[in-house]
Write a protein that holds these residues in place. Structure first.
Motif: not given
Lengths: 142, 142
Positions: B104-114
């Motif tokens: 259920g965890g949420s992780f921040c990625l480096d990628a920018k949103p499309p």
DNA sequence: ATTCAAATGCAACTAAGTTGCATTTGAATC
DNA sequence: GATTCAAATGCAACTTAGTTGCATTTGAAT
């Protein structure tokens, strides 16, 4: 004249998943396949009033269709589950959708869904959600 | 030593929206701001057991924070509303997130949103949802 | 200090979904 | 075609999330 063997029948699809072919499963899957949009439990109940299916049975039928991958389950913005036939869904997986917050309608756009960004090492992707939200033409002008 | 006037205080933020500054609003907004993730009604209730806020009052406080744009409301995959401080949310609007279906965890990625695709004439965009779902490293190896 | 709309607290309600259990039924086997 | 049994169904009761109505309290303007 009955059709020869154009595509798998609903009963074949259900049987192939190893569960029993029951009237409830048949009717629900056929309804989902015919519907142009995801349906909620109560949508389905209303659609099948002619020969009602028990509330709980309907929940279980839906769960079993989802478990056997014949249907997909998703929550709407009000927090209510909606179900769609997997077959119908595949016809919509190669373009993005616009959801109108005014009328609740769903619109297919020409654009393709964006591809997945690079994930951290060891992460495994199972689904990408890309959804546009706003007001459709008639909800603005109307 | 108390801080000088680094940023707007919680009470200033609330007052600025034209509603009354009440203990319930203060406590809820501060909690949301401190939380690293969106919280459900029951998350918040549990977090504030020390001096309980009435169930209904809490719903109304949350509604008012959302109405005044100090908080954001979204449903999770189980159909339950989750609330986050708008300020905290802005810190997360320039990158995409990965949600683990295991923990259920949420992780921040480096990628920018499309960016948004071209819309049909007359349509008005208000929000873009882009979300990745799958299993995180520790849920696969664990 | 007075005033009053806004906010709160409580009770009751609705809607969505789940669980347990007794009964029925699809389909496999004879 | 009859027998068998796990799977499916129907019903009752329950939980969880959220809402509505109304009487009381309170923040903040005067």
């Amino acid at each position: 004249m009955p059709t020869a063997k154009s595509t798998l029948s609903t009963s074949d699809l259900i049987r192939a998943t190893g569960v029993k072919v029951t009237p409830a499963r048949m009717r629900v899957l056929e309804l989902l396949n015919g519907a142009g949009r995801p349906l909620s439990h109560s949508d389905i109940e209303s659609a099948l009033v002619a020969r009602p299916i028990d509330r709980v049975t309907l929940y279980r039928v839906l769960d079993s269709l989802v478990a056997s991958a014949l249907a997909l389950k998703a929550v709407d913005t009000r927090g209510v589950y909606h179900y769609s036939a997997a077959a119908a869904h595949h016809r919509h997986s190669n373009h993005v959708h616009f959801h109108c917050t005014g009328c609740g309608g769903s619109f297919c756009l020409d654009a393709k869904p964006p591809s997945a960004p690079k994930l951290p090492r060891g992460f495994q992707l199972s689904a990408i959600a890309f959804e546009l939200r706003g007001k459709c033409k008639s909800c603005i002008s109307g």
